[in-house]
Every structure is written in structure tokens, then in C-alpha cells.
Design a protein around this motif. Structure first.
Motif, PDB file in Angstrom:
ATOM      1  N   GLU B  97       0.819  -1.214   0.000  1.00  0.00           N
ATOM      2  CA  GLU B  97       0.000   0.000   0.000  1.00  0.00           C
ATOM      3  C   GLU B  97       0.853   1.263   0.000  1.00  0.00           C
ATOM      4  O   GLU B  97       0.674   2.172   0.811  1.00  0.00           O
ATOM      5  CB  GLU B  97      -0.999  -0.026   1.159  1.00  0.00           C
ATOM      6  N   PRO B  99       1.825   4.567  -2.074  1.00  0.00           N
ATOM      7  CA  PRO B  99       1.294   5.378  -3.174  1.00  0.00           C
ATOM      8  C   PRO B  99       2.367   5.704  -4.207  1.00  0.00           C
ATOM      9  O   PRO B  99       3.527   5.952  -3.855  1.00  0.00           O
ATOM     10  CB  PRO B  99       0.819   6.660  -2.469  1.00  0.00           C
ATOM     11  N   GLN B 136      -5.405  -1.120  -9.174  1.00  0.00           N
ATOM     12  CA  GLN B 136      -4.819   0.214  -9.217  1.00  0.00           C
ATOM     13  C   GLN B 136      -5.822   1.111  -9.944  1.00  0.00           C
ATOM     14  O   GLN B 136      -6.559   0.652 -10.811  1.00  0.00           O
ATOM     15  CB  GLN B 136      -3.460   0.193  -9.928  1.00  0.00           C
ATOM     16  N   ALA B 158      -3.491   8.909  -5.296  1.00  0.00           N
ATOM     17  CA  ALA B 158      -2.504   7.941  -4.800  1.00  0.00           C
ATOM     18  C   ALA B 158      -2.306   8.120  -3.297  1.00  0.00           C
ATOM     19  O   ALA B 158      -2.297   7.146  -2.536  1.00  0.00           O
ATOM     20  CB  ALA B 158      -1.183   8.103  -5.546  1.00  0.00           C
ATOM     21  N   ASP B 159      -2.169   9.377  -2.860  1.00  0.00           N
ATOM     22  CA  ASP B 159      -1.958   9.644  -1.438  1.00  0.00           C
ATOM     23  C   ASP B 159      -3.217   9.366  -0.622  1.00  0.00           C
ATOM     24  O   ASP B 159      -3.144   8.853   0.483  1.00  0.00           O
ATOM     25  CB  ASP B 159      -1.532  11.109  -1.227  1.00  0.00           C
ATOM     26  N   ARG B 162      -3.547   5.522  -0.617  1.00  0.00           N
ATOM     27  CA  ARG B 162      -2.314   4.713  -0.573  1.00  0.00           C
ATOM     28  C   ARG B 162      -2.386   3.627  -1.643  1.00  0.00           C
ATOM     29  O   ARG B 162      -2.340   2.429  -1.360  1.00  0.00           O
ATOM     30  CB  ARG B 162      -2.121   4.082   0.819  1.00  0.00           C
TER      31      ARG B 162
END
Lengths: 221, 354
Positions: B97, B99, B136, B158-159, B162
Motif C-alpha cells: 500500500e 502510493p 490500481q 494515490a496519497d 495509498r
């Protein structure tokens, strides 16, 4: 454009190829015997070779890098250029790849180029990320000069935001290229302006204009 | 909106990443996306970042794994064969996990294939090219402006989750030049990253980033918690564009470059009395099933158009779920669907269905 050999350099994506093709067509229209040489080894996607049929229709002979447009990503140069460089009966328009990496190719022909018959141009689009500042433009100009081992005789203003280019943008480019010209002492060859640009009838410039036709790009989109 | 520049798709991606606060880029050159690496090599050192040309794509994705583990914004980019090489790393990133943003400017395959545009990595991107139960987020821009905006968004997503976010374009989008209008300030969201390996300084317990969990019960539990996260993403992050959808009878489903071609087909079709709409998925995973449901009232049939043998086609069929017929038109190997061929397909559908 009174010289026999015209070498067009510029930063990556400056519009060199489009301008080279249009210069060659303009010369052919004046009844000159024109050879167009595509030496762009940098970009296998957009190259003036695409405009081949348009050039050939106007009587321009086209020579390209070997494997151009064949999907084979091998930047092999053609020997044909050496045949035409000393040929006093032909005009040559040489489209060189972008930045110093592209210009290095022309350095390979340096000893064969008759300098007194040659003009080397540097194309600037002040709306490209690398050349939207004077510092950036000067840096690439210097890199092109040292990689090609030739001096730049003329600057070309190609202020261009594609279809959305306005008169105001052209004038922004004019001011930019005038400043570049003052800073370097290199004169301006012309402003490259697409035919059909808005308010084109109002364009009043002190330097010559090359009216351009679009010859490249994906027409499907 | 602020400054306007004329940019290549690949340059816009790189510029967007830097604007989004990406300070690390690891990659290996491959046509048709090398301008991303080129741009990063020139610009990242100027903003205090690190550009590194790795010895291979495998090395690059593992450098991304390392940098991402510290909670910093990191990106890699490649084109199809290079993305295949990165699959092991992507699975590890998913398992840990971590990012990261990965760009795939797709070219014709399989194998080394060609250098011309394709969309034949859809399965790999959306169904998990690597091993294990993972997902993803896959974003599919269709203009240079959108490459810029979605690349910035990719870092936020992404952040936030994660997760690895893939920005998937094709050779045309990477290479084409269009005007980009940049925002004066980017909408950057940076949640705290208490999980990141930034040094505990004897003030907290160690953070460990790993994808190895030898106890089956623990590994299943971790998978279940990820599934929960994926479900949330499916609920919240589906994006799509509907075009001419009001009362259209036939719907083209297309993304990226092909969606642009579809739009010009729709103009011509209208002149022939064919009422055609467009569903353009912007997220390929999660696939925007709702968009299909939304037009089910007026739709007589769907036509999926892709630069592949028919990959998104399967998600369209799953979403339509037998309610209406689904047709397909595809080109491969770097060939781009022609307007006239798509139009002909629509005429045939009209003839068959009345």
C-alpha cells in the motif's frame, strides 16, 4: 532567402519541420529546383516526411533519414545529402531535429557545407515551455550553435498556440524575437504565421511574413 | 486559469507531476514517452528533486517502491513493454500500500511490438498485470489539457488511498501538441503519512513497509481490508464524460484518443439521421458502470471502439449485462480507427436493429 542552402534548427517542438516544408514549397513556387532534406533523427512520430506527397506535388524532391516512417526506430543518416550540398543548380532546405541533440547531425556535414551559400535559421516559439523566457531561449540557441558547429544567421518568430493563436500572440512573439535579436545581434528572417489566422488582415509588421499552410499532424482528431 | 503554453502530451505529464510536488522520477527511456524522462531530467534538479535513469524498468519501479515508502511523491513512466517489466514491482507496491504514480503511454504489442499508438494494455492495467488480488486506479485522459489535470489528480488519489495510480495514454496523446492552460495554484491534497518510513527518532515504534505476510490468516485479513478500500474507490471515484447523450439511440463507448475520433463521427452521423451519443470512461478502473445505466432508457445498442482486439469491450458487456446488444470495432498494431469505418459500423447496427 537569397542563399542556396537553408538549414532550419530550433528547440524541440518549435515548429521547425512545418516551417521547413513551407519554405521549400514557397521556393519551388518561385520556379527553383528544390531538394528537401529531413534530417530529424529525434522524433520518430512527427516528421516532415509526412508532408512528402504535398512537397512532391509542388515539384520538391524529398530525401530523408533511412528507415524514416518505417516504425524502425533507427536514426540512420542518408548519404544523399552529400550529393546535393556541392550542387550549384539546386536549392536545399534542410530540416534538422530539435535542440542540440538534433543539431549535432548537421555538424557531421560541416566540412561539406559551402558556408558562403548557406543560411542557418533558429526557430523560436515563445509559447513553448523551454523558450518562454529569454534565458531559456539563449541557452538552447548556444547549445544548437555549439552542437552544429555553425553560426546562426537568422531568427524566425513562430509564436504559435495552434488554432487558438491570435494577433495578440503573434505580437507577443514579435516583441520576444526583437529582444532576442537585440541581445544576440542576429537579424530576424521572418514571422511564420498560419494562413487564416483571426484578424490576419490587420497584421502590420516591419519584418517579412511567411504565410504558412498546415502540412503535418493527426488529421483524424 | 493562468499561463498558456503549447505542449506535447508527454511534457504536460512531466510538468503536471512537478507542479503536484513530485520530487522523484525513476525511469528508463522508451518511445513514445521518452519526453517525460527528458523533461524530468532537465527540470527536476532545478526544483531540488532527483531524476535518475535506472539500468532497467525493473530497477526503476523498485526505486519508486523505495521512495514511495518514505511518503514522498514519486513517479515513473514507460510504454507497454517497459510497463510489463514493472509488473512485479506494481504488485509489491499494491501489497505494501505504497502510493505512486505510473504513466503508461501505450504502443502496439504484444512483445516489442511497434512504436505507434495502441490501447491494448487495458487488461493489464485494469485487471492487474501483476500477481495477487489487487487493483490500481487507471486514469484515461483524452487531451493534453487533461493529461496535465489528471496527472495532478493522480498524485492526490494515490496519497488519499495509498494506492498506485496509472495514467494511461497512447502514442498519439503522448506525442501530440496542444495548448495547455495552467492553473495558478494546483489543488494539492497531502494527507499525513504516519505509516511512512521516515525515521522513528526513538519517539515512535518502527514503521515497516513490506508485502510479505507468511501467516495465511493475516494475509487474508490484509486482502480483505484492501478490498474494502477498493469498494470505496469504486463508489467515490468513478469518472466519465457523456456527450450528446440526451436522446441518442446508439452509444459509442471509447476512451482516450479514440473518444476524440468518436466525437467527430457523432457530428457526421447526425447529418445522416443517426443519433449517436458517446460514453467516455475517464477512470478505466473503477469502470464507470453508472454511465451505462444512465443511458439505458434511450440506448438501442452500444458500440465499443478501441485500439485493441476488444479489451474494454468486456467491461462494457459486464455493465450492459445482456440488456442491449454490444458491438465492437477495433484496430491493432498501431493502426488508428478511421471515422468512416466507425460510421459504417453504426449504419450496419441501424440496419440490423431498425
Amino acid at each position: 532567402m537569397d542563399k542556396r542552402i537553408h538549414i532550419i534548427t530550433g528547440h524541440y517542438g518549435s515548429g521547425k519541420s512545418e516551417i521547413s516544408v513551407n519554405m521549400a514549397m514557397a521556393m519551388a513556387q518561385k520556379g527553383k529546383k528544390v531538394i528537401f532534406a529531413d534530417l530529424d533523427i529525434i522524433n520518430p512520430y512527427f516528421r516532415s516526411n509526412e508532408a512528402r506527397s504535398m512537397l512532391e506535388e509542388k515539384g520538391v524532391n524529398v530525401i530523408t533519414t533511412q528507415y524514416a516512417n518505417s516504425n524502425v526506430d533507427i536514426p540512420a543518416l542518408t548519404g544523399d545529402l552529400s550529393r546535393y550540398l556541392p550542387d550549384a543548380t539546386t536549392c536545399l532546405v534542410i530540416d534538422v531535429g530539435g535542440d542540440d541533440a538534433g543539431s549535432r547531425v548537421i555538424g557531421r556535414y560541416r566540412d561539406e557545407i559551402p558556408l558562403q551559400d548557406t543560411n542557418l535559421y533558429f526557430v523560436v516559439n515563445c509559447f513553448r515551455p523551454e523558450t518562454n523566457s529569454m534565458d531559456g531561449t539563449m541557452k538552447i540557441l548556444d547549445e544548437v550553435r555549439s552542437a552544429s558547429r555553425l553560426s546562426v544567421n537568422f531568427l524566425i518568430n513562430n509564436a504559435n498556440l495552434l488554432d487558438s493563436t491570435t494577433m495578440k500572440d503573434i505580437l507577443t512573439g514579435r516583441d520576444f524575437i526583437l529582444e532576442a535579436s537585440r541581445a544576440t545581434g542576429i537579424p530576424i528572417a521572418f514571422h511564420a504565421i498560419m494562413k487564416g489566422i483571426q484578424e490576419s488582415n490587420e497584421i502590420q509588421l516591419n519584418e517579412p511574413i511567411l504565410w504558412m499552410e498546415k502540412t503535418m499532424g493527426f488529421t483524424n482528431l | 486559469m493562468g499561463q498558456k503554453l503549447l505542449m506535447k502530451g508527454n511534457e504536460a505529464i512531466a510538468e503536471a507531476a512537478i507542479r503536484a510536488g513530485c520530487l522523484h522520477y525513476f525511469g528508463y527511456p522508451i518511445t513514445p514517452q521518452t519526453e517525460i524522462a527528458h523533461y524530468m531530467a532537465k527540470k527536476l534538479p532545478k526544483v531540488g528533486g532527483v531524476f535518475l535513469q535506472a539500468e532497467s524498468e525493473v530497477a526503476a519501479i523498485n526505486m519508486v517502491y523505495g521512495a514511495g515508502s518514505t511518503g514522498t511523491r514519486v513517479m515513473t513512466s514507460s510504454s507497454s513493454p517497459g510497463i510489463s517489466l514493472k509488473q512485479e514491482g506494481l504488485s509489491y507496491l499494491a501489497g505494501s500500500e505504497v502510493p505512486a504514480v505510473v504513466v503508461n503511454i501505450v504502443r502496439g504489442g504484444p512483445g516489442l511490438g511497434g512504436i505507434q499508438p495502441a490501447q491494448s494494455d487495458y487488461f493489464q492495467a485494469t485487471k492487474g498485470g501483476g500477481h495477487g488480488d489487487y487493483k490500481q486506479i487507471v486514469l484515461a485522459p483524452s487531451s493534453v489539457q487533461e493529461l496535465y489535470e489528471l496527472t495532478v489528480e493522480a498524485f492526490n488519489l494515490a496519497d488519499r488511498y495509498r494506492i498506485v495510480v496509472m495514467v494511461m495514454g497512447d502514442g498519439i496523446l503522448g506525442q501530440m501538441m496542444e495548448v495547455v492552460e495552467f492553473r495558478d495554484k494546483e489543488p494539492i491534497e497531502r494527507p499525513d503519512a504516519p505509516w511512512a518510513t521516515t525515521g522513528h527518532g526513538c519517539e515512535r515504534s518502527q514503521n515497516v513497509i513490506t508485502s510479505i505476510h507468511l501467516s495465511p490468516a493475516v494475509l487474508e485479513k490484509m486482502n480483505l481490508s484492501r478490498l474494502e478500500k477498493y469498494k470505496q474507490i469504486e463508489e467515490k471515484e468513478c469518472r466519465y464524460e457523456l456527450f450528446n447523450d440526451e436522446d441518442a439511440e446508439f452509444f459509442i463507448v471509447a476512451y482516450g484518443t479514440v473518444a476524440r475520433i468518436a466525437k467527430s463521427v457523432i457530428e457526421t452521423a447526425r447529418q445522416e439521421g443517426l443519433n449517436v451519443g458517446l460514453i467516455r470512461p475517464v477512470t478505466l478502473w473503477p469502470f464507470p458502470r453508472k454511465a451505462i445505466d444512465k443511458v439505458m432508457g434511450t440506448a438501442k445498442a452500444f458500440l465499443t471502439v478501441e485500439m485493441s482486439a476488444g479489451q474494454m469491450l468486456e467491461d462494457v458487456m459486464l455493465s450492459v449485462c445482456g440488456r442491449k446488444p454490444v458491438y465492437f470495432h477495433g484496430r491493432m498494431g498501431g493502426m488508428v480507427p478511421a471515422k468512416e469505418d466507425i460510421l459504417q459500423k453504426l449504419r450496419e447496427m441501424k440496419e440490423q436493429l431498425g
